[in-house]
Scaffold this motif. Sequence first.
Motif, PDB file in Angstrom:
ATOM      1  N   ILE A 277       1.135  -0.634   0.218  1.00 41.84           N
ATOM      2  CA  ILE A 277       0.422   0.232  -0.424  1.00 41.84           C
ATOM      3  C   ILE A 277       1.022   1.074   0.020  1.00 41.84           C
ATOM      4  N   ILE A 278       1.698   1.560   0.928  1.00 42.54           N
ATOM      5  CA  ILE A 278       2.179   2.328   1.145  1.00 42.54           C
ATOM      6  C   ILE A 278       3.218   2.865  -0.060  1.00 42.54           C
ATOM      7  N   ARG A 279       4.178   1.644  -0.340  1.00 42.05           N
ATOM      8  CA  ARG A 279       5.111   2.014  -1.527  1.00 42.05           C
ATOM      9  C   ARG A 279       4.721   1.174  -2.591  1.00 42.05           C
ATOM     10  N   ARG A 280       4.437   0.622  -3.392  1.00 46.55           N
ATOM     11  CA  ARG A 280       3.751  -0.268  -4.295  1.00 46.55           C
ATOM     12  C   ARG A 280       2.561   0.619  -4.702  1.00 46.55           C
ATOM     13  N   GLU A 281       1.293   0.641  -4.253  1.00 45.87           N
ATOM     14  CA  GLU A 281       0.372   1.734  -4.088  1.00 45.87           C
ATOM     15  C   GLU A 281       0.511   3.606  -4.155  1.00 45.87           C
ATOM     16  N   ASN A 282       1.501   4.395  -3.523  1.00 43.55           N
ATOM     17  CA  ASN A 282       1.218   5.874  -3.242  1.00 43.55           C
ATOM     18  C   ASN A 282       2.440   6.008  -3.655  1.00 43.55           C
ATOM     19  N   GLY A 283       3.883   5.191  -3.435  1.00 36.75           N
ATOM     20  CA  GLY A 283       4.844   5.773  -3.767  1.00 36.75           C
ATOM     21  C   GLY A 283       6.248   6.227  -2.554  1.00 36.75           C
ATOM     22  N   LEU A 284       5.153   6.667  -1.528  1.00 35.62           N
ATOM     23  CA  LEU A 284       6.355   7.215  -0.221  1.00 35.62           C
ATOM     24  C   LEU A 284       7.367   7.126   0.519  1.00 35.62           C
ATOM     25  N   VAL A 285       7.478   5.480   0.312  1.00 39.55           N
ATOM     26  CA  VAL A 285       8.709   5.557   1.106  1.00 39.55           C
ATOM     27  C   VAL A 285       9.878   3.628   0.128  1.00 39.55           C
ATOM     28  N   TYR A 286      10.798   4.145   0.112  1.00 33.07           N
ATOM     29  CA  TYR A 286      11.778   2.929  -0.117  1.00 33.07           C
ATOM     30  C   TYR A 286      11.645   2.026   0.363  1.00 33.07           C
ATOM     31  N   GLY A 287      11.700   1.343   1.550  1.00 32.18           N
ATOM     32  CA  GLY A 287      11.575   0.046   2.323  1.00 32.18           C
ATOM     33  C   GLY A 287      10.229   0.731   3.374  1.00 32.18           C
ATOM     34  N   PHE A 288      10.233  -0.584   3.708  1.00 29.10           N
ATOM     35  CA  PHE A 288       9.240  -0.927   5.031  1.00 29.10           C
ATOM     36  C   PHE A 288       8.864  -2.372   5.970  1.00 29.10           C
ATOM     37  N   SER A 289       8.919  -2.360   6.979  1.00 30.09           N
ATOM     38  CA  SER A 289       9.476  -3.531   7.526  1.00 30.09           C
ATOM     39  C   SER A 289       8.752  -3.349   8.847  1.00 30.09           C
ATOM     40  N   GLY A 290       9.164  -4.542   9.732  1.00 31.35           N
ATOM     41  CA  GLY A 290       7.976  -5.080  10.730  1.00 31.35           C
ATOM     42  C   GLY A 290       9.975  -4.512  11.268  1.00 31.35           C
ATOM     43  N   THR A 291       9.423  -4.713  13.095  1.00 33.85           N
ATOM     44  CA  THR A 291      10.587  -3.916  14.018  1.00 33.85           C
ATOM     45  C   THR A 291      10.098  -4.371  15.316  1.00 33.85           C
ATOM     46  N   GLY A 292      11.219  -4.762  16.050  1.00 36.10           N
ATOM     47  CA  GLY A 292      10.941  -5.533  17.707  1.00 36.10           C
ATOM     48  C   GLY A 292      12.306  -4.224  18.156  1.00 36.10           C
ATOM     49  N   VAL A 293      12.338  -4.264  19.508  1.00 37.83           N
ATOM     50  CA  VAL A 293      13.466  -4.104  20.208  1.00 37.83           C
ATOM     51  C   VAL A 293      12.911  -3.876  21.638  1.00 37.83           C
ATOM     52  N   GLY A 294      13.511  -4.750  22.624  1.00 38.15           N
ATOM     53  CA  GLY A 294      13.364  -4.549  24.070  1.00 38.15           C
ATOM     54  C   GLY A 294      14.380  -6.293  24.364  1.00 38.15           C
ATOM     55  N   ASN A 295      13.784  -6.704  25.230  1.00 41.14           N
ATOM     56  CA  ASN A 295      14.738  -8.618  25.766  1.00 41.14           C
ATOM     57  C   ASN A 295      13.809  -9.247  25.716  1.00 41.14           C
ATOM     58  N   GLU A 296      13.789  -9.981  26.312  1.00 42.02           N
ATOM     59  CA  GLU A 296      13.345 -11.981  27.112  1.00 42.02           C
ATOM     60  C   GLU A 296      11.944 -11.309  27.973  1.00 42.02           C
ATOM     61  N   LYS A 297      12.142 -10.256  28.481  1.00 40.48           N
ATOM     62  CA  LYS A 297      10.899  -9.688  29.857  1.00 40.48           C
ATOM     63  C   LYS A 297      10.428  -8.963  28.820  1.00 40.48           C
ATOM     64  N   LEU A 298      10.403  -8.122  27.438  1.00 38.04           N
ATOM     65  CA  LEU A 298       9.637  -6.903  27.505  1.00 38.04           C
ATOM     66  C   LEU A 298      10.049  -6.685  26.080  1.00 38.04           C
ATOM     67  N   GLY A 299       8.637  -7.030  25.416  1.00 32.85           N
ATOM     68  CA  GLY A 299       9.225  -6.820  23.935  1.00 32.85           C
ATOM     69  C   GLY A 299       7.970  -5.763  23.003  1.00 32.85           C
ATOM     70  N   LEU A 300       8.743  -4.771  22.370  1.00 28.86           N
ATOM     71  CA  LEU A 300       7.884  -4.322  21.764  1.00 28.86           C
ATOM     72  C   LEU A 300       8.027  -4.702  20.024  1.00 28.86           C
ATOM     73  N   THR A 301       6.981  -4.679  19.375  1.00 34.40           N
ATOM     74  CA  THR A 301       6.860  -4.944  18.273  1.00 34.40           C
ATOM     75  C   THR A 301       6.223  -4.040  17.449  1.00 34.40           C
ATOM     76  N   GLY A 302       6.541  -3.459  16.264  1.00 32.76           N
ATOM     77  CA  GLY A 302       6.095  -2.395  15.539  1.00 32.76           C
ATOM     78  C   GLY A 302       6.506  -2.615  13.736  1.00 32.76           C
ATOM     79  N   PHE A 303       6.438  -1.273  13.253  1.00 30.85           N
ATOM     80  CA  PHE A 303       6.567  -0.972  12.479  1.00 30.85           C
ATOM     81  C   PHE A 303       8.169   0.313  12.085  1.00 30.85           C
ATOM     82  N   ASN A 304       8.534   0.322  10.704  1.00 33.14           N
ATOM     83  CA  ASN A 304       9.945   0.817  10.501  1.00 33.14           C
ATOM     84  C   ASN A 304       9.990   1.484   9.444  1.00 33.14           C
ATOM     85  N   THR A 305      10.046   2.377   8.562  1.00 30.60           N
ATOM     86  CA  THR A 305      10.551   2.871   7.375  1.00 30.60           C
ATOM     87  C   THR A 305      11.053   3.758   7.693  1.00 30.60           C
TER      88      THR A 305
END
Length: 424
Positions: A277-305
């Motif tokens: 949607i964001i790249r191929r249909e709208n041409g707004l970004v070059y790359g788009f991916s999932g991302t995560g930070v934290g450790n084995e006790k507490l983690g966050l997941t989301g989007f990165n671009t």
Amino acid sequence: MQYNPTIHKLSNGVTVILDPMDLETVSVKVLFRTGSRDEGPTEYGLTHFCEHMLCSSTARFAASKERQEFLDDHGGNHNAATGNNRLYFYGRILAENINVLIDVISDQLQNALFEPDKIDIEHRVVIDELRRALDNSQRQYRDFVSGKLFNYATFSTRGLGTEELILSFTRDRVIEFLGRRLSANNCIIGISGRILDADAVLRHLETAFGFLPNLDVPENASITYTPTIAHNSKPGKKNVVLSILFPDVWDATYENLFQNKCVSKFWRYMNRELFDIIRRENGLVYGFSGTGVGNEKLGLTGFNTQTAPENVERVVALIAKNAHKIYTQNTITDDDLRRINCRNRLSRADWMESATSRCDKLISFWRFSGRLFDLDADTRMSESVRRDDVIENVRGSFDGPMSIVTQGADFNVDLAAVWRDNFK
């Protein structure tokens, strides 16, 4: 492809994983469960500095160049690294010379000289490494994220220290620190590749690593999360790096392995759809991916671009609107899962065919679960996931407190409000 790893214990408690493969070489990794997160504020960077000193001179090798030339003569190489929760030494060598590589690593750990002149040299080297890290935009972003979201010191400071701290690391401090942090109890040795005689390898490891003491080495896995909407201004930049993060629904435990496989498949599907949607249909970004930070006790997941500052509002709006649609309308299908499983088979083949990757996987899974990685069981579990399993186990993925972290060119948009207005 052959897969029959076995687990062993040396007499002093060192864990050994042997993973025979039909190759001409063997990969060896010696990992200690200690890293930068286990350091106190006056020790930041000390694990990393110790890594440098352990790779310096011993009575056998007066310089690291001599060590490498010796390994060259036997068809091998080696290196070392430090992480948030690990210090490790690794290498690869022709299978018939496995004992050569084992002895080189053992010599580093047992017989390092920590010569004052070499310590002075490494002070300068590590300070230069720190300067390079602080000049690196990716490191700057990771520093900003860790400093805003978590109770740890910033990423670079935690791993490398500060110039003042680095200069405070003396021979006595290095020796005292290693005496507290290196133990048979927190050591895992992984060997993947052509193992000609497993019993002989174990006997040699017994001799080479029998010097390690039995110490209880505490690990610091404590972490707190502060939800944050923050921008790290870099006026000279043309783009804006963007991460949108949510707390994980399931803890990263062995008991939650199936649930987290369901969640992982959902995020892979969602990120592929959003990329279209964001790249191929709208041409707004070059790359788009999932991302995560934290450790084995507490983690966050989301989007990165990343995108131009004038496009940030539109990008966040598109992510929010379409993530909500995918999440609430349950658009994932069994065909989507089948395609994900096929891609997973390719990923499994990548690490199955690499001794280094297999060694890393076996060690990390042992650390995570206290057991050997069972490839067949893991594959069956992954491929048993159905659409209803995904829908059930991703509930709550967007309910936790959100963070939006950006870096780069400035913009004048309330991104939290943009998300709220469009995630519906």
